[in-house]
Design a protein around this motif. Structure first.
Motif, PDB file in Angstrom:
ATOM      1  N   GLU A 137       3.609   1.799 -13.108  1.00  0.00           N
ATOM      2  CA  GLU A 137       2.819   1.353 -11.968  1.00  0.00           C
ATOM      3  C   GLU A 137       3.099   2.234 -10.756  1.00  0.00           C
ATOM      4  OE1 GLU A 137       3.326  -2.749 -11.140  1.00  0.00           O
ATOM      5  OE2 GLU A 137       2.489  -3.409 -13.057  1.00  0.00           O
ATOM      6  N   LEU A 138       2.060   2.478  -9.987  1.00  0.00           N
ATOM      7  CA  LEU A 138       2.174   3.323  -8.805  1.00  0.00           C
ATOM      8  C   LEU A 138       1.563   2.594  -7.615  1.00  0.00           C
ATOM      9  CD1 LEU A 138       2.926   6.161  -7.692  1.00  0.00           C
ATOM     10  CD2 LEU A 138       0.566   6.828  -8.155  1.00  0.00           C
ATOM     11  N   ASN A 139       2.308   2.476  -6.533  1.00  0.00           N
ATOM     12  CA  ASN A 139       1.829   1.847  -5.309  1.00  0.00           C
ATOM     13  C   ASN A 139       0.974   2.846  -4.541  1.00  0.00           C
ATOM     14  OD1 ASN A 139       1.491   0.801  -2.706  1.00  0.00           O
ATOM     15  ND2 ASN A 139       3.461  -0.274  -2.767  1.00  0.00           N
ATOM     16  N   LEU A 140      -0.337   2.686  -4.597  1.00  0.00           N
ATOM     17  CA  LEU A 140      -1.229   3.646  -3.960  1.00  0.00           C
ATOM     18  C   LEU A 140      -1.133   3.602  -2.443  1.00  0.00           C
ATOM     19  CD1 LEU A 140      -4.409   3.353  -6.221  1.00  0.00           C
ATOM     20  CD2 LEU A 140      -2.604   5.086  -6.266  1.00  0.00           C
ATOM     21  N   LEU A 141      -0.806   2.447  -1.883  1.00  0.00           N
ATOM     22  CA  LEU A 141      -0.629   2.382  -0.432  1.00  0.00           C
ATOM     23  C   LEU A 141       0.542   3.253   0.016  1.00  0.00           C
ATOM     24  CD1 LEU A 141      -1.252  -1.413   0.297  1.00  0.00           C
ATOM     25  CD2 LEU A 141      -2.690   0.534   0.977  1.00  0.00           C
ATOM     26  N   ALA A 142       1.635   3.218  -0.777  1.00  0.00           N
ATOM     27  CA  ALA A 142       2.784   4.061  -0.448  1.00  0.00           C
ATOM     28  C   ALA A 142       2.431   5.535  -0.597  1.00  0.00           C
ATOM     29  CB  ALA A 142       3.965   3.706  -1.356  1.00  0.00           C
ATOM     30  N   LEU A 143       1.630   5.856  -1.620  1.00  0.00           N
ATOM     31  CA  LEU A 143       1.182   7.237  -1.805  1.00  0.00           C
ATOM     32  C   LEU A 143       0.354   7.696  -0.610  1.00  0.00           C
ATOM     33  CD1 LEU A 143       1.161   9.468  -4.140  1.00  0.00           C
ATOM     34  CD2 LEU A 143      -1.161   8.658  -4.589  1.00  0.00           C
ATOM     35  N   MET A 144      -0.543   6.830  -0.150  1.00  0.00           N
ATOM     36  CA  MET A 144      -1.387   7.163   1.004  1.00  0.00           C
ATOM     37  C   MET A 144      -0.563   7.307   2.268  1.00  0.00           C
ATOM     38  SD  MET A 144      -4.370   4.433  -0.012  1.00  0.00           S
ATOM     39  CE  MET A 144      -5.164   4.453   1.598  1.00  0.00           C
ATOM     40  N   ALA A 145       0.387   6.395   2.461  1.00  0.00           N
ATOM     41  CA  ALA A 145       1.184   6.413   3.693  1.00  0.00           C
ATOM     42  C   ALA A 145       1.983   7.699   3.819  1.00  0.00           C
ATOM     43  CB  ALA A 145       2.113   5.203   3.716  1.00  0.00           C
ATOM     44  N   LYS A 146       2.415   8.254   2.690  1.00  0.00           N
ATOM     45  CA  LYS A 146       3.202   9.496   2.732  1.00  0.00           C
ATOM     46  C   LYS A 146       2.337  10.747   2.601  1.00  0.00           C
ATOM     47  CE  LYS A 146       7.764   7.810   1.524  1.00  0.00           C
ATOM     48  NZ  LYS A 146       9.007   8.044   0.752  1.00  0.00           N
ATOM     49  N   ARG A 147       1.025  10.550   2.493  1.00  0.00           N
ATOM     50  CA  ARG A 147       0.116  11.689   2.312  1.00  0.00           C
ATOM     51  C   ARG A 147       0.626  12.578   1.172  1.00  0.00           C
ATOM     52  NH1 ARG A 147       0.773  14.891   6.107  1.00  0.00           N
ATOM     53  NH2 ARG A 147       2.406  13.834   7.303  1.00  0.00           N
ATOM     54  N   ALA A 148       1.022  11.914   0.097  1.00  0.00           N
ATOM     55  CA  ALA A 148       1.694  12.595  -1.017  1.00  0.00           C
ATOM     56  C   ALA A 148       0.695  12.964  -2.101  1.00  0.00           C
ATOM     57  CB  ALA A 148       2.792  11.699  -1.595  1.00  0.00           C
ATOM     58  N   ARG A 149       1.129  13.875  -2.972  1.00  0.00           N
ATOM     59  CA  ARG A 149       0.332  14.286  -4.118  1.00  0.00           C
ATOM     60  C   ARG A 149       1.163  14.125  -5.379  1.00  0.00           C
ATOM     61  NH1 ARG A 149      -0.697  19.643  -4.388  1.00  0.00           N
ATOM     62  NH2 ARG A 149       0.481  20.299  -2.569  1.00  0.00           N
TER      63      ARG A 149
END
Length: 316
Positions: A233-245
């Motif tokens: 599982e991946l938290n997409l909000l956390a991915l967005m918040a860090k502007r990560a790839r």
């Protein structure tokens, strides 16, 4: 010729017809062939060779001498020491390889090192620099730092000026990995040591959540191994918040042109570092071709520093 052969998910050594080089190809008398995770999966029927490569003879990298040349092949002379990534068929006495996939073996390397170099250093170089765009001064985390790709990635990153941390599960291997230039941690210690600009994931899905937590803003996660699991599982909000790839990659299924370009990049940017002594190929163990089944067992047992390599003919 004799070759390691997949029969009902087991490795046996059998006779096969000698291959013949076609246009632009070289016949390579194989002296060494490294084992890789893809070979383990192919044996289990989970990772077939690409079309045009032997389906029953594993082996994704070879090193040896040019034995004969097909029509139009002129980049290497007969007798030249060469190495390459191949789509399959590498764990045999003979292999046919297009000359554009071949690279010269650095003079500083013996057959065991040459046989364990192409797959892992090409994989690590492509993942770190072509895809994750690792830059000097950035922090890199390598999960699974003791294996072939892990040891290659640590050295390449250090040579580029990056700062490297590696996780290593086997405590007895941590000192050896540290000597390559990494700060070495147990697998459950890396989050507190962050943040990291780049994370090279060689273990798989169990690290997903913690990787994202440990990632710096604007960071990149490169997934090139899933030995511990492929789904998570991946938290997409956390991915967005860090502007990560986050991205994934394999080499084996790439087109011929892509593989040829990767070979040229390695030849140009990495091979000179072996001649200067900046890089090395750690070899955990070697086996003769007749002991190929034992080599597979050793690979799957884990707790190894670097490569398991089959030595064939005069390479032994």
């Amino acid at each position: 010729m004799r070759a390691a052969t997949v029969r009902e998910e087991e490795i046996v050594v059998e006779e096969h017809p000698d291959p013949e080089p076609g246009a632009g190809e070289a016949l390579v008398r194989v002296r060494a062939a490294g084992l890789n995770g893809g070979d383990m999966a192919q044996r289990r029927g989970l990772y077939p060779a690409p079309r045009g490569w032997p389906q029953d003879i594993p082996g994704m990298e070879v090193a040896g001498e040019v034995a004969a040349l097909g029509e139009g092949a002129e980049r290497f002379a007969v007798g030249a020491r060469v190495m390459a990534i191949v789509g399959g068929g590498g764990q045999a006495e003979l292999a046919v390889v297009h000359e554009r996939l071949l690279m010269p073996v650095p003079d500083a390397l013996g057959w065991p090192e040459a046989g364990g170099l192409p797959e892992v250093f090409t994989t690590a170089h492509d993942a770190l620099f072509s895809q994750a765009q690792l830059r000097s001064g950035e922090r890199l985390l390598v999960h699974g730092g003791a294996g072939g790709v892990g040891t290659a990635a640590i050295q390449l990153a250090r040579a580029s000026g990056a700062r490297v941390t590696a996780t290593v599960r086997a405590e007895e291997l941590r000192e050896q990995v540290a000597r390559l230039g990494a700060t070495v941690l147990a697998p459950d210690e890396f989050v507190e040591d962050g943040p990291y600009e780049v994370i090279l994931e060689l273990v798989g899905a169990p690290n997903l959540a913690d990787n994202l937590q440990a990632l710096a803003s604007g960071g990149r996660i490169a997934v090139i191994g899933v030995s511990a699991g492929a789904k998570g599982e991946l938290n997409l909000l956390a991915l967005m918040a860090k502007r990560a790839r986050i991205h994934g990659s394999t080499l084996r299924a790439r087109s011929f042109e892509e593989k040829a370009l990767a070979a040229r990049a390695l030849e140009r940017e990495v091979l000179p570092l072996f001649e200067s002594g900046t890089l090395e190929v750690p070899v955990a163990d070697t086996f003769g071709l007749e002991d190929a089944a034992a080599a597979y067992s050793r690979f799957e047992a884990g707790a190894k520093h670097g490569k398991i390599v089959l030595l064939i003919g005069d390479g032994a």
